[in-house]
Design a protein around this motif. Sequence first.
Motif, PDB file in Angstrom:
ATOM      1  N   VAL A   1     -35.388   2.069 -24.696  1.00 21.66           N
ATOM      2  CA  VAL A   1     -33.961   2.341 -24.560  1.00 21.66           C
ATOM      3  C   VAL A   1     -33.235   1.029 -24.784  1.00 21.66           C
ATOM      4  N   TRP A   2     -32.130   1.081 -25.491  1.00 24.31           N
ATOM      5  CA  TRP A   2     -31.327  -0.130 -25.667  1.00 24.31           C
ATOM      6  C   TRP A   2     -29.867   0.199 -25.423  1.00 24.31           C
ATOM      7  N   GLY A   3     -29.116  -0.806 -25.018  1.00 25.52           N
ATOM      8  CA  GLY A   3     -27.706  -0.616 -24.735  1.00 25.52           C
ATOM      9  C   GLY A   3     -26.869  -1.689 -25.398  1.00 25.52           C
ATOM     10  N   SER A   4     -25.656  -1.282 -25.749  1.00 24.67           N
ATOM     11  CA  SER A   4     -24.717  -2.194 -26.376  1.00 24.67           C
ATOM     12  C   SER A   4     -23.329  -1.816 -25.911  1.00 24.67           C
ATOM     13  N   SER A   5     -22.647  -2.704 -25.289  1.00 24.08           N
ATOM     14  CA  SER A   5     -21.321  -2.483 -24.713  1.00 24.08           C
ATOM     15  C   SER A   5     -21.309  -1.175 -23.941  1.00 24.08           C
ATOM     16  N   ILE A   6     -20.645  -0.134 -24.407  1.00 24.69           N
ATOM     17  CA  ILE A   6     -20.535   1.092 -23.620  1.00 24.69           C
ATOM     18  C   ILE A   6     -21.389   2.235 -24.152  1.00 24.69           C
TER      19      ILE A   6
ATOM     20  N   TYR B   1     -25.371   3.567 -25.295  1.00 24.80           N
ATOM     21  CA  TYR B   1     -26.774   3.243 -25.254  1.00 24.80           C
ATOM     22  C   TYR B   1     -27.590   4.409 -25.773  1.00 24.80           C
ATOM     23  N   TRP B   2     -28.723   4.054 -26.364  1.00 24.68           N
ATOM     24  CA  TRP B   2     -29.604   5.021 -27.025  1.00 24.68           C
ATOM     25  C   TRP B   2     -30.846   5.201 -26.182  1.00 24.68           C
ATOM     26  N   ILE B   3     -31.333   6.497 -25.994  1.00 23.96           N
ATOM     27  CA  ILE B   3     -32.555   6.741 -25.240  1.00 23.96           C
ATOM     28  C   ILE B   3     -33.621   7.366 -26.180  1.00 23.96           C
ATOM     29  N   LEU B   4     -34.757   7.185 -25.630  1.00 26.66           N
ATOM     30  CA  LEU B   4     -35.987   7.726 -26.223  1.00 26.66           C
ATOM     31  C   LEU B   4     -36.188   7.225 -27.627  1.00 26.66           C
ATOM     32  N   TRP B   5     -35.787   5.972 -27.925  1.00 23.71           N
ATOM     33  CA  TRP B   5     -36.005   5.322 -29.208  1.00 23.71           C
ATOM     34  C   TRP B   5     -37.505   5.207 -29.382  1.00 23.71           C
ATOM     35  N   ASN B   6     -38.030   5.700 -30.467  1.00 21.97           N
ATOM     36  CA  ASN B   6     -39.462   5.688 -30.698  1.00 21.97           C
ATOM     37  C   ASN B   6     -39.873   4.296 -31.165  1.00 21.97           C
ATOM     38  N   ALA B   7     -40.658   3.606 -30.349  1.00 23.95           N
ATOM     39  CA  ALA B   7     -41.038   2.223 -30.645  1.00 23.95           C
ATOM     40  C   ALA B   7     -41.997   2.123 -31.821  1.00 23.95           C
TER      41      ALA B   7
ATOM     42  N   LYS C   1     -31.516   9.929 -29.148  1.00 29.23           N
ATOM     43  CA  LYS C   1     -30.324  10.435 -28.463  1.00 29.23           C
ATOM     44  C   LYS C   1     -29.338   9.291 -28.206  1.00 29.23           C
ATOM     45  N   LEU C   2     -28.054   9.617 -28.252  1.00 23.38           N
ATOM     46  CA  LEU C   2     -27.000   8.678 -27.885  1.00 23.38           C
ATOM     47  C   LEU C   2     -26.346   9.196 -26.624  1.00 23.38           C
ATOM     48  N   LEU C   3     -26.272   8.340 -25.601  1.00 28.75           N
ATOM     49  CA  LEU C   3     -25.572   8.684 -24.368  1.00 28.75           C
ATOM     50  C   LEU C   3     -24.290   7.873 -24.330  1.00 28.75           C
ATOM     51  N   LYS C   4     -23.188   8.542 -24.121  1.00 30.11           N
ATOM     52  CA  LYS C   4     -21.909   7.855 -24.120  1.00 30.11           C
ATOM     53  C   LYS C   4     -21.055   8.430 -23.011  1.00 30.11           C
ATOM     54  N   GLY C   5     -20.501   7.559 -22.178  1.00 33.17           N
ATOM     55  CA  GLY C   5     -19.682   8.059 -21.097  1.00 33.17           C
ATOM     56  C   GLY C   5     -18.969   6.978 -20.307  1.00 33.17           C
TER      57      GLY C   5
ATOM     58  N   LEU D   1     -32.658  13.373 -19.456  1.00 35.78           N
ATOM     59  CA  LEU D   1     -33.149  12.809 -20.709  1.00 35.78           C
ATOM     60  C   LEU D   1     -33.536  13.862 -21.736  1.00 35.78           C
ATOM     61  N   GLU D   2     -33.914  15.028 -21.295  1.00 29.31           N
ATOM     62  CA  GLU D   2     -34.271  16.080 -22.250  1.00 29.31           C
ATOM     63  C   GLU D   2     -33.054  16.560 -23.021  1.00 29.31           C
ATOM     64  N   SER D   3     -31.959  16.820 -22.305  1.00 30.67           N
ATOM     65  CA  SER D   3     -30.751  17.341 -22.956  1.00 30.67           C
ATOM     66  C   SER D   3     -29.813  16.245 -23.427  1.00 30.67           C
TER      67      SER D   3
END
Length: 164
Positions: free
Chosen positions: A102-107, A109-115, A122-126, A157-159
């Motif tokens: 997972v990485w984050g930048s300012s506001i 962040y992306w989850i479940l980035w396949n290494a 997924k992009l989480l924004k809020g 994380l699933e949804s």
Amino acid sequence: MQDESLTAIGCVNPAATEFAVITGDGGVRIFDAGGNPVKELQQAGHEITCIAFSPNGSALLTGTERGALLIWDVAKGTCLTVSTNVGRKVDRVTWLGNDRVVWGSSIEYWILWNARTGARQKLLKGHSNWVVSLAFSADSKRLISGAGDSTARIWDLESGQEIG
């Protein structure tokens, strides 16, 4: 230990008696439990901004000023480029298991980035301000994020939906 070439950003290896610290020139220095430097990691053209050891301690995930995600084999000191352009400076990184990051930048962040493949999932924004912390539940099904807007959010994380 006092060393002016080190920044205040570091992390502890969960599987070994060592820790890593970002250096002032944008590299990483790994130290043993006694504070003795044992390894230097640096990638030409990349200034490292954040770091996190994998849960098994064999890899080190780094984010860079230029928006790259780099994974280092800690034993060998070699670098694998996961992504060279995530769109902006990477401010926070962490692992979800030994093969997803997972990485984050300012506001944002992306989850479940396949290494392994570098594919983002997924992009989480809020949040309305900088994301300053990320932590996973013990079952890896939820992510909690804290931000400079004085909020904490819980994500499924699933949804990819905010649930609290």
